[in-house]
Design a protein around this motif. Structure first.
Motif, PDB file in Angstrom:
ATOM      1  N   ASP A   1       0.826  -1.217   0.000  1.00 35.30           N
ATOM      2  CA  ASP A   1       0.000   0.000   0.000  1.00 35.30           C
ATOM      3  C   ASP A   1       0.857   1.263   0.000  1.00 35.30           C
ATOM      4  OD1 ASP A   1       0.897   0.193   2.617  1.00 35.30           O
ATOM      5  OD2 ASP A   1      -1.023  -0.362   3.515  1.00 35.30           O
ATOM      6  N   GLY A   2       2.109   1.127   0.484  1.00 29.53           N
ATOM      7  CA  GLY A   2       3.011   2.281   0.462  1.00 29.53           C
ATOM      8  C   GLY A   2       2.782   3.279   1.581  1.00 29.53           C
ATOM      9  N   THR A   3       1.829   3.023   2.455  1.00 25.14           N
ATOM     10  CA  THR A   3       1.484   4.020   3.471  1.00 25.14           C
ATOM     11  C   THR A   3       1.578   3.499   4.904  1.00 25.14           C
ATOM     12  OG1 THR A   3      -0.851   3.385   3.335  1.00 25.14           O
ATOM     13  CG2 THR A   3      -0.133   5.195   1.910  1.00 25.14           C
ATOM     14  N   CYS A   4       1.676   2.195   5.090  1.00 22.75           N
ATOM     15  CA  CYS A   4       1.569   1.631   6.448  1.00 22.75           C
ATOM     16  C   CYS A   4       2.889   1.736   7.217  1.00 22.75           C
ATOM     17  CB  CYS A   4       1.119   0.177   6.370  1.00 22.75           C
ATOM     18  SG  CYS A   4       2.393  -0.940   5.759  1.00 22.75           S
TER      19      CYS A   4
ATOM     20  N   CYS B   1       5.672  -0.149   5.311  1.00 17.01           N
ATOM     21  CA  CYS B   1       6.086   0.512   4.071  1.00 17.01           C
ATOM     22  C   CYS B   1       6.908   1.767   4.358  1.00 17.01           C
ATOM     23  CB  CYS B   1       4.863   0.864   3.229  1.00 17.01           C
ATOM     24  SG  CYS B   1       4.126  -0.572   2.411  1.00 17.01           S
TER      25      CYS B   1
ATOM     26  N   CYS C   1       4.166  -5.592   4.350  1.00 21.03           N
ATOM     27  CA  CYS C   1       2.942  -4.787   4.306  1.00 21.03           C
ATOM     28  C   CYS C   1       1.719  -5.693   4.427  1.00 21.03           C
ATOM     29  CB  CYS C   1       2.880  -4.007   2.987  1.00 21.03           C
ATOM     30  SG  CYS C   1       1.325  -3.127   2.759  1.00 21.03           S
TER      31      CYS C   1
END
Ligand code: ZN
Length: 347
Positions: A90-93, A96, A104
């Motif tokens: 997701d690139g946001t957690c 990440c 992730c």
């Protein structure tokens, strides 16, 4: 457009399916220029991946040219040549943000069924790329499609295993399994300057390639690997074992192969619910048993692209067959029968 689709257990087809479209503002639409058949596609074919819907497109190793981007895609533009990662974090957690993209909890995988996001794969003329800013890597003209392709999966996976094994200069390394990932583990292990890499497999063609990459081939049909390695190390055992098979007997053997205080790095995929770990042996030997899990492709693909650029590793050496996408079913057949080491497809 043409695409390789899953139909049922043991049955894939070359289909005409609708061309994908941008669905989210963070999507990109990619025109695939080169793709490949991966060992993990065979898990899909064999019905070991739950939630594969009939008609969904396979494939998670591909390179292409961006045809269109969504409004929120910042790093890429129409016409950019890119490499895709097999995974879509997701690139946001929490993970990440710390570069642990492979951990992730919300990651999806191209062409790998409903439980991994229900995202169509790249064995097709076009593929929709969700979270394009995260799961694409720009390519310049210095690298061919074939040179870059495997950084999105098998090369970086083998590299991750070698990196996690923490090989020191002069060490004795054993690589179990000389499929594509094992062969990349061998090539990556070499960078750490071990004194020797023993490559274990039962397929002659794979052992020949391992030897070509600087390893000492050991055919497990002819010798008992733990005895062989013990004899070769004055009874000590291997400093590091890179487990690239993913079967319980291989894990047991790794425990026998490694020296006291040595390390086992496991990148072979395990899905068994349990394993009778020989506790007394593992404890007494003080074995460092590292389960690598899914490789951190996005965290480490820059490393392997650099090795490729510098000529330290030639990823194209493992390609045994080049075919058109239209010949994909034949490609799957020879790959499944181990007549092919690696099949690359071009739409
Ligand atoms: Zn995440």
């Amino acid at each position: 457009m043409r695409a390789v689709t899953f139909q049922d257990v043991g049955r894939i087809e070359l289909d005409d399916v609708p061309k994908p479209e941008i669905q989210e503002p963070t999507d990109a639409l990619l025109k695939v220029t080169t793709t490949a058949i991966c060992g993990s596609d065979l898990h899909v074919l064999a019905g070991r991946i739950p939630g594969m819907m009939p008609g969904s497109v396979l494939g998670h190793e591909f390179v292409g040219v961006i045809e269109e981007v969504g409004a929120d895609v910042k790093r890429f533009h129409e016409g950019d040549r890119v490499l895709a990662s097999f995974m879509i974090p997701d690139g946001t957690c929490w993970y990440c943000k710390r570069g642990m993209f492979n951990r992730c909890p919300d990651q999806r995988v191209f062409g790998y069924g409903a439980y991994l996001g229900d995202i169509n794969g790249g064995q097709a003329e076009y593929v929709r790329i969700p979270s394009a800013d995260i799961c694409l890597h720009p390519l310049d003209g210095s690298m061919s499609d074939e040179q870059a392709l495997f950084a999105g999966d098998i090369f970086t996976t083998g590299y991750d295993c070698a990196a996690e094994a923490q090989i020191q200069e002069g060490d004795v390394v054993v690589v179990q399994g000389c499929g594509p990932v094992g062969l990349f583990a061998i090539q990556s292990a070499r960078i750490y300057k071990p004194s020797v890499i023993y490559a274990l497999d039962s397929v002659d063609q794979r052992l020949e390639m391992a030897e070509q990459f600087g390893a000492v081939p050991v055919n497990v049909k002819n010798v008992h690997p733990p005895s062989f390695v013990q004899d070769a190390t004055g009874g000590r055992g291997a400093d590091e074992v890179l487990e690239c098979v993913g079967a319980l007997p291989a894990l047991s053997q790794a425990i026998d192969l490694v020296r006291p205080g040595g390390r086992i790095a496991v990148i072979g995929v395990y899905s068994e619910p349990e394993f009778p770990l020989p506790m007394s042996l593992v404890f007494t030997k003080g074995i460092d048993l590292k389960m690598c899990g899914t490789a951190n492709v996005i965290g480490k693909w820059e490393d392997v692209l650099k090795l490729t650029r510098e000529g330290a590793v030639d990823p194209t050496a493992i390609i045994s067959h080049r075919m058109k996408l239209d010949q994909a079913l034949e490609g799957y057949r020879i790959f499944e029968n181990r007549e092919a080491l690696k099949v690359v497809l071009t739409p």
